[in-house]
Structures are given as structure tokens and as C-alpha cells.
Enzyme design. Structure first.
Site, PDB file in Angstrom:
ATOM      1  N   ASP A  48       1.217  -1.060   0.673  1.00  0.00           N
ATOM      2  CA  ASP A  48      -0.022   0.075  -0.058  1.00  0.00           C
ATOM      3  C   ASP A  48       0.860   1.213   0.837  1.00  0.00           C
ATOM      4  OD1 ASP A  48      -2.210   2.125   0.469  1.00  0.00           O
ATOM      5  OD2 ASP A  48      -2.223   2.120   2.406  1.00  0.00           O
ATOM      6  N   ASP A  50       0.071   4.920   1.720  1.00  0.00           N
ATOM      7  CA  ASP A  50      -0.405   6.110   1.958  1.00  0.00           C
ATOM      8  C   ASP A  50      -0.837   5.248   3.254  1.00  0.00           C
ATOM      9  OD1 ASP A  50      -1.614   8.348   0.898  1.00  0.00           O
ATOM     10  OD2 ASP A  50      -3.166   7.539   0.247  1.00  0.00           O
TER      11      ASP A  50
END
Length: 282
Positions: A48, A50
Site C-alpha cells: 500500500d 498511504d
């Protein structure tokens, strides 16, 4: 990965930019070369962006470029659960209308701090030839590419799956949803499990064999859904005490055996490096 697939997700036949029926000869050659280059990879690792790669949420931090470094209440009040992508399109339009430029936003993105130990993990992956590295994010191409290139790690990633974003002639960053799906867990513009499942399946066909193990490094609630598709030999690396970790823990307690992957929480990504090093000598 392989024995556990949930029916929560709809995988579109041709996600944007992926596998269009009429591919050019150049595209076919690039795909062939890509498959050949990655055939020696033993492991597949997803990240991922963020609050996983970077220690902030890029959508929130871009507001630093706004007048007064904040958004008006009337704009923030337009957010609806599950429709964050549409909300961010309005935010980007507001920024453009108030003179925020491409350079302004890039400067903000380039200064985002890496999560603890993340650059060490990237340096480890840079030196290994047996990991194929993929990024799956609900941010957008401009934010992600700006940070990766500024920090010299763009070349680590074999593929990036995120919401497309380009500047129009008026200087506005226009973001589009990555795809549509029917997963009830995920925001309507992206189901990461659909992306992960489609990619793993397609790469297994291209390679002629599956990966030995699949890893997923994340933090958020929308990282729990793709981790559900991991098998018992795979490893989920949730950031400790973040939503992904809490959802995995709750699932273990409420439905033992439902979550198949090994779970290895991390505070610093150096812990991920240590776990991967141990796997390499097994």
C-alpha cells in the site's frame, strides 16, 4: 496464495490500461519482456502507499498547498462514506480554482516522510533478484510517482495500480476511479482484492508457475480485503495497531480459520526485512 478466494469482489474484464483486446506490437513485446524478466522471481510482495510506504495520507497532506492550508467546511461536508474518490476530485478542483499548481502539489508530495524503516526495506528489495514488487493504492498516479521518483525508489516497482490522475489544459489535476466492482467492503472506485487476485492469476499464467509465497504490506481497512485472498503459506504484514491489524485480529477472534495467511505486524519496516531474510534461508 491460491486456495482461498472470496466472492466479495468483481474483477472487471479489462481494468484501465490492462489487457485491452487490441494491443499494439510494442505492447506485446513489452509484456513478453516483462514476463521473461520476472520469471526468476520466487516471491511477490504488494505494498500500500498511504501510511504504509509514507507516514502520512497523501490526500490529507495535499491540503497543505491550499490557501491557509485548510479546506472550507462546506467542501469537507460534501464527503460521503465509500465515495472518497469523488470527494477528492472536488478537492482537487477547489485547489486548481485557488491557484494551486502542479509544482505546489509535487513539492508537498516529495516532502512526505517515509514510514519507519521503509527505506531500509526498499534498499533490501533493491539488492534482491527474487522479489517482484507491486504497489496497490487508493491514492493516485501523480502523488505516488512524485514521491517514488524523489526518493529514488521508482525502479523497484514492477507495477503500480492506483487511480489515474493527469493535469488538464487548465492546470487541474483530474483523477478518475481505477475501476468498478461489487465488493461491499471497499470504496466504489477500487477493490484491492480484485486487483491482487487478477494480477496473481495473470502472472501465474505468464510465468507458467505460481510464486512460492505472496506478501502484502499495508495498514488500512481497505488493505484487509486483499489480505483475505492470501493463502496459508503467504504473509500479511499489517502495520501494528492500524485498522488492517485490528480487522485481522477481530477476524481471528470471531471466525477462527477464516483468515488464512500468517500475520506479522510491524512498527518499523525493518521488522519486515528481518522476516524476509529468515524466509530466504528456510
Amino acid at each position: 496464495m491460491g486456495d482461498l478466494f472470496f466472492n466479495c469482489c468483481y474483477v472487471p474484464p479489462h481494468p484501465p490500461g490492462e489487457g485491452e483486446p487490441q494491443r499494439s506490437r510494442r505492447t506485446e513485446i513489452m509484456a513478453s519482456q516483462s514476463a521473461h524478466i520476472s520469471n526468476n522471481k520466487r516471491f511477490l510482495i504488494f505494498f500500500d502507499f498511504d501510511e504504509t510506504i509514507v507516514d502520512e495520507t497523501s490526500d490529507d497532506m495535499v491540503v497543505q498547498a491550499a490557501p491557509g492550508q485548510h479546506l472550507p467546511s462546506w467542501l469537507k461536508d460534501t464527503y460521503q462514506p465509500g465515495r472518497y474518490n469523488e470527494y477528492m476530485q472536488r478537492v482537487l478542483a477547489y485547489l486548481a480554482e485557488h491557484g494551486v499548481t502542479e509544482s505546489d502539489m509535487r513539492n508537498v508530495m516529495e516532502k512526505l516522510p517515509a514510514s519507519p524503516g521503509m527505506l531500509t526495506l526498499f534498499q533490501f528489495l533493491r539488492t534482491r533478484q527474487d522479489f517482484e514488487v507491486v504497489l496497490v493504492s487508493d491514492a493516485n498516479t501523480f502523488f505516488i510517482e512524485s514521491w517514488l521518483r524523489r526518493n529514488g525508489v521508482r525502479q523497484i516497482f514492477h507495477r503500480i495500480f492506483t487511480n489515474p490522475a493527469t493535469f488538464n489544459k487548465d492546470g487541474r489535476l483530474v483523477m478518475r476511479p481505477y475501476h468498478s466492482h461489487e465488493c461491499l467492503r471497499c470504496p466504489d472506485n477500487m477493490c484491492k482484492q480484485a486487483v491482487v487476485r487478477d494480477y496473481v492469476s495473470r502472472r501465474a499464467q505468464e510465468r507458467g508457475r505460481p510464486y512460492q509465497r505472496v506478501f502484502y504490506v499495508g495498514d488500512g481497512a481497505n488493505d484487509f480485503c486483499p489480505a483475505l485472498a492470501l493463502g496459508p503459506r503467504d504473509i500479511a504484514f499489517p502495520r501494528r495497531d492500524f485498522p488492517m491489524h485490528r480487522l485481522i485480529t477481530e477476524t481471528h477472534e470471531a471466525m477462527p480459520g477464516e483468515f488464512k495467511a500468517v500475520t506479522a505486524p510491524w512498527v518499523s519496516a525493518e521488522e519486515v526485512v528481518q522476516r524476509l531474510r529468515r524466509l530466504l534461508v528456510e
